[in-house]
Design an enzyme around this catalytic site. Structure first.
Site, PDB file in Angstrom:
ATOM      1  N   LYS A  80       0.468  -0.890  -0.089  1.00  0.00           N
ATOM      2  CA  LYS A  80      -0.244   0.344   0.442  1.00  0.00           C
ATOM      3  C   LYS A  80       0.620   0.923   0.049  1.00  0.00           C
ATOM      4  CE  LYS A  80      -1.473   3.073   2.521  1.00  0.00           C
ATOM      5  NZ  LYS A  80      -1.471   4.553   1.523  1.00  0.00           N
ATOM      6  N   GLY A  96       7.119   5.380   7.678  1.00  0.00           N
ATOM      7  CA  GLY A  96       5.930   6.719   7.382  1.00  0.00           C
ATOM      8  C   GLY A  96       6.292   7.122   8.762  1.00  0.00           C
ATOM      9  N   SER A  97       5.358   7.847   9.743  1.00  0.00           N
ATOM     10  CA  SER A  97       5.938   9.044  10.267  1.00  0.00           C
ATOM     11  C   SER A  97       5.621   7.927  12.238  1.00  0.00           C
ATOM     12  CB  SER A  97       4.523  10.017  10.602  1.00  0.00           C
ATOM     13  OG  SER A  97       3.733   9.202  10.594  1.00  0.00           O
ATOM     14  N   THR A  98       6.419   8.335  13.299  1.00  0.00           N
ATOM     15  CA  THR A  98       6.170   7.885  14.110  1.00  0.00           C
ATOM     16  C   THR A  98       4.668   7.908  14.778  1.00  0.00           C
ATOM     17  OG1 THR A  98       8.210   8.143  14.809  1.00  0.00           O
ATOM     18  CG2 THR A  98       6.906   7.836  16.448  1.00  0.00           C
ATOM     19  N   VAL A 158       2.214   7.501  13.158  1.00  0.00           N
ATOM     20  CA  VAL A 158       1.155   6.187  12.295  1.00  0.00           C
ATOM     21  C   VAL A 158       2.043   4.865  12.387  1.00  0.00           C
ATOM     22  CG1 VAL A 158       0.745   5.341  10.258  1.00  0.00           C
ATOM     23  CG2 VAL A 158       0.361   7.797  11.265  1.00  0.00           C
ATOM     24  N   GLY A 159       3.151   4.833  13.068  1.00  0.00           N
ATOM     25  CA  GLY A 159       4.033   3.673  13.229  1.00  0.00           C
ATOM     26  C   GLY A 159       3.434   3.367  15.144  1.00  0.00           C
ATOM     27  N   GLU A 172      10.379   2.075  10.163  1.00  0.00           N
ATOM     28  CA  GLU A 172      10.847   3.141   9.984  1.00  0.00           C
ATOM     29  C   GLU A 172      10.358   4.037   9.738  1.00  0.00           C
ATOM     30  OE1 GLU A 172      14.466   2.378   9.357  1.00  0.00           O
ATOM     31  OE2 GLU A 172      13.997  -0.049   8.796  1.00  0.00           O
ATOM     32  N   CYS A 231      13.522  11.313   6.002  1.00  0.00           N
ATOM     33  CA  CYS A 231      14.108  11.040   6.949  1.00  0.00           C
ATOM     34  C   CYS A 231      15.521  11.237   8.361  1.00  0.00           C
ATOM     35  CB  CYS A 231      13.201   9.268   7.876  1.00  0.00           C
ATOM     36  SG  CYS A 231      14.418   8.245   6.247  1.00  0.00           S
ATOM     37  N   GLU A 289       9.962  16.438  14.145  1.00  0.00           N
ATOM     38  CA  GLU A 289      10.623  16.498  12.753  1.00  0.00           C
ATOM     39  C   GLU A 289       9.458  17.600  12.413  1.00  0.00           C
ATOM     40  OE1 GLU A 289       9.141  13.137  10.709  1.00  0.00           O
ATOM     41  OE2 GLU A 289      11.002  12.849  10.126  1.00  0.00           O
TER      42      GLU A 289
HETATM   43  P1  NAD Z   1       2.429   8.432   7.370  1.00  0.00           P
HETATM   44  O1  NAD Z   1       2.883   8.317   8.808  1.00  0.00           O
HETATM   45  O2  NAD Z   1       1.469   9.975   7.233  1.00  0.00           O
HETATM   46  O3  NAD Z   1       2.019   7.651   6.129  1.00  0.00           O
HETATM   47  C1  NAD Z   1       2.627   6.709   5.821  1.00  0.00           C
HETATM   48  C2  NAD Z   1       1.946   5.678   5.227  1.00  0.00           C
HETATM   49  O4  NAD Z   1       1.193   4.999   6.132  1.00  0.00           O
HETATM   50  C3  NAD Z   1       1.059   6.086   4.614  1.00  0.00           C
HETATM   51  O5  NAD Z   1       0.899   4.891   3.164  1.00  0.00           O
HETATM   52  C4  NAD Z   1      -0.162   5.669   4.461  1.00  0.00           C
HETATM   53  O6  NAD Z   1      -1.323   6.022   3.779  1.00  0.00           O
HETATM   54  C5  NAD Z   1      -0.465   5.229   5.736  1.00  0.00           C
HETATM   55  N1  NAD Z   1      -1.484   5.053   6.865  1.00  0.00           N
HETATM   56  C6  NAD Z   1      -1.669   5.990   7.425  1.00  0.00           C
HETATM   57  N2  NAD Z   1      -2.333   5.862   8.365  1.00  0.00           N
HETATM   58  C7  NAD Z   1      -2.145   4.833   8.743  1.00  0.00           C
HETATM   59  C8  NAD Z   1      -2.920   3.720   9.547  1.00  0.00           C
HETATM   60  N3  NAD Z   1      -3.200   4.539  10.258  1.00  0.00           N
HETATM   61  N4  NAD Z   1      -2.660   2.814   9.679  1.00  0.00           N
HETATM   62  C9  NAD Z   1      -2.593   2.009   8.474  1.00  0.00           C
HETATM   63  N5  NAD Z   1      -1.773   2.437   7.399  1.00  0.00           N
HETATM   64  C10 NAD Z   1      -1.239   4.289   7.816  1.00  0.00           C
HETATM   65  O7  NAD Z   1       3.924   9.320   6.628  1.00  0.00           O
HETATM   66  P2  NAD Z   1       4.353   9.857   5.501  1.00  0.00           P
HETATM   67  O8  NAD Z   1       3.914  11.468   5.851  1.00  0.00           O
HETATM   68  O9  NAD Z   1       3.738   9.442   4.256  1.00  0.00           O
HETATM   69  O10 NAD Z   1       5.750  10.430   5.128  1.00  0.00           O
HETATM   70  C11 NAD Z   1       6.634  10.887   6.161  1.00  0.00           C
HETATM   71  C12 NAD Z   1       7.040  10.213   7.686  1.00  0.00           C
HETATM   72  O11 NAD Z   1       8.335   9.297   7.095  1.00  0.00           O
HETATM   73  C13 NAD Z   1       8.259  10.866   8.389  1.00  0.00           C
HETATM   74  O12 NAD Z   1       8.209  10.799   9.915  1.00  0.00           O
HETATM   75  C14 NAD Z   1       9.275  10.235   7.959  1.00  0.00           C
HETATM   76  O13 NAD Z   1      10.216  10.599   8.910  1.00  0.00           O
HETATM   77  C15 NAD Z   1       8.897   8.924   7.782  1.00  0.00           C
HETATM   78  N6  NAD Z   1      10.154   8.296   6.769  1.00  0.00           N
HETATM   79  C16 NAD Z   1      11.163   7.495   7.898  1.00  0.00           C
HETATM   80  C17 NAD Z   1      11.673   6.584   7.245  1.00  0.00           C
HETATM   81  C18 NAD Z   1      12.793   5.876   7.597  1.00  0.00           C
HETATM   82  O14 NAD Z   1      13.632   5.022   6.534  1.00  0.00           O
HETATM   83  N7  NAD Z   1      13.210   5.606   8.482  1.00  0.00           N
HETATM   84  C19 NAD Z   1      11.853   6.764   5.874  1.00  0.00           C
HETATM   85  C20 NAD Z   1      10.883   8.120   4.308  1.00  0.00           C
HETATM   86  C21 NAD Z   1      10.198   8.766   5.871  1.00  0.00           C
END
Ligand code: NAD
Length: 498
Positions: free
Chosen positions: A182, A234-236, A238-239, A256, A290, A390
């Site tokens: 996804k 993704g973001s911490t 949502v992580g 990550e 990130c 961040e």
């Molecule tokens: P995000 O957390 O908003 O979204 C990431 C993904 O999760 C998207 O596909 C989104 O649709 C999905 N998502 C959203 N809500 C969800 C849920 N409740 N359950 C499951 N999936 C869900 O992040 P973003 O804004 O797309 O990306 C930016 C973030 O990603 C920043 O915090 C950045 O630091 C981090 N990032 C980390 C790394 C790494 O390797 N550590 C690399 C790139 C980006």
């Protein structure tokens, strides 16, 4: 390049090898953040579509040929994917530019980097093996084998769409897993394209399925009982949600997440090299990275000299239309992200940091898109939000320190621990910082380069587990112990009957 040459592309999802719309026939659109025109149209996947995709991946895993092939056979197909990525590189790079707003020259590098990841994973496909134990006693031989974990749910962000998909998928495939992917709703184009390339390469139908949609779709994937492992970037915030669901269901999870990465500059550093890395570190990908070097910790004796030079270099950064070959910093991905950047800049001002440069939006002559000026704050102290959180924008915080211990303490003072760097000619200082900083990667006199061979991931709130390197396979495998009796079983629990 002018906007009239940009056309919208409609891309269906790929489930069980077929192009499909969503069950309820709903769609969403993506606009180019630099040009304000629609560039992509995608099906909005609901829970029923996710369920179809997971079932297809489950069948491909439980009954299909993929996990049963030899590593060598899988390796050949992964190499073929790398070739196809290179064949379509220009198209993929352009899709990346139009959906994410990143500069075309950078997007080309990312496509090439993605191909390299598929090649590296291909080499690992032939090296997934365990252990044998021959010293447990005369009557026993034991094997420890690595088996594919099963069906992997891959969820990716918008900042490096194809690259991050390629940090996960080929490694999962190398060991025989199947997957449902996804991508971010802001940048699904290259991931859908990639899924078609996998079929073209000869990877069997159902092995990789891609669903398009936003958080609700990601949540349906995370909570689906047919998924064995969630690999999330993704973001911490949502992580944490993903980890909570995985915890409740006892699914494997690999995360990550974000970072607030410090670069430490000591007075003996090669300042010219450090300066280039500082502006690269904060403005690369418009700071939406990130690994962004969003905190520069500078020794107080050179703080003034360095801040003057940083401002000077920051003025030279070419911000503009991402389709322009000379652009280094493109558009901010969407209005929400622009609002976030503005909120943090406001907080920096309110907290008493001194704004040296930028701090506002930028308008291009075309009048389209969302852009932000390279922005530098000095006089930042570690408790300010612009030093701890961040921002994900081109906003640099300069923080002064008194000695190396102080610098390491400040470096470790956020909840994150993704990456860090130190600039010095003193080997003791470099090693002390490298060992003292709690981060997954520490660069010494360099910044933000990566290699498929090297593990990547975060301490603390920056993540869980590691990607890349030989260790990449660990997340995608289960360990099984097989114990074999050698000769007659002589040890008895009950005495033998007379
Ligand atoms: P995000 O957390 O908003 O979204 C990431 C993904 O999760 C998207 O596909 C989104 O649709 C999905 N998502 C959203 N809500 C969800 C849920 N409740 N359950 C499951 N999936 C869900 O992040 P973003 O804004 O797309 O990306 C930016 C973030 O990603 C920043 O915090 C950045 O630091 C981090 N990032 C980390 C790394 C790494 O390797 N550590 C690399 C790139 C980006």
């Amino acid at each position: 390049m002018t906007t009239h040459q940009i056309t919208a592309v409609e891309r269906l999802m790929v489930i069980d090898g077929k192009d499909v719309g969503s069950a309820v026939d709903e769609w969403f659109e993506r606009e180019s953040p630099a040009h304000d025109v629609v560039v992509g149209r995608y099906p909005q996947a609901r829970a029923a579509d996710v369920d179809n995709a997971v079932r297809a991946a489950r069948r491909a895993f439980d009954e299909g040929p993929w996990p049963r092939m030899s590593g060598a056979e899988r390796a050949q197909l992964l190499y073929r994917v790398a070739e196809l990525i290179r064949r379509d590189a220009e198209q993929l790079a352009r899709t990346e530019v139009l959906e994410s707003g990143k500069p075309i020259s950078q997007a080309r590098d990312e496509i090439e980097g993605s191909a390299g990841l598929w090649e590296y994973a291909a080499t690992l496909a032939r090296h997934s093996y365990g252990d044998a134990h021959n010293q447990l006693g005369e009557d026993v031989l034991a094997l420890v084998v690595q088996e594919p974990v099963g069906v992997v749910g891959v969820i990716t962000p918008w900042n490096f769409p194809l690259l991050i998909a390629s940090q996960k998928l080929p490694f999962a495939l190398a060991v025989g897993c199947t997957a449902v992917v996804k991508p971010s709703e802001l940048t699904p184009g290259t991931t859908v394209h990639l899924t078609r390339l996998l079929l073209e390469a000869g990877i069997p139908e159902g092995v990789v399925n891609t669903v398009t949609g936003a958080g609700e779709t990601g949540s349906a994937l995370t909570s689906h009982p047919g998924i064995d492992l969630i690999s999330f970037t993704g973001s911490t915030a949502v992580g944490r949600l993903v980890a909570r669901t995985a915890g409740e269901q006892l699914k494997r999870v690999e995360l990550e997440l974000g970072g607030k990465n410090p670069q430490i500059v000591l007075p003996d550093a090669d300042l010219d090299a450090a300066l280039d890395a500082i502006v690269f570190g904060i403005y690369f990908n418009a700071g939406e990275c990130c690994n962004s070097g969003s905190r520069v910790l500078v020794h107080r004796v050179i703080a003034e000299e360095l801040q003057t030079a940083v401002v000077e270099r920051s003025r030279q950064v070419p911000v503009g239309d991402p389709l322009d070959e000379t652009t280094k910093v493109g558009a901010i991905v969407n209005q929400q992200q622009l609002d976030t950047i503005e909120r943090y800049v406001g907080e920096g001002n309110a907290d008493g940091a001194q704004l040296l440069l930028g701090g506002d939006r930028l308008s291009l002559p075309t009048g389209t898109g969302r852009f932000y000026q390279p922005t530098v704050f000095t006089g930042v102290t570690p408790e300010m939000s612009i030093a701890r959180e961040e921002i994900f924008g081109p906003v640099l915080s300069l923080i002064a320190f008194d000695d190396l211990d102080d610098a390491i303490r400040i470096a470790n003072s956020t909840m994150y621990g993704l990456s860090a760097g130190i600039w010095t000619r003193n080997i003791d200082a470099a090693l002390t910082a490298a060992r003292g900083i709690r981060a997954g990667t520490v660069w010494v006199n360099r910044w933000m380069d990566g290699y498929p061979e090297l593990p990547f991931g975060g301490y603390g709130a920056s993540g869980l587990g590691r990607e890349l390197g030989r260790q990449a396979l660990t997340a995608f495998t289960e360990t099984k112990t097989i114990q074999l009796q050698v000769g007659p079983r002589t040890a008895r629990w009950l005495p033998e009957e007379a």
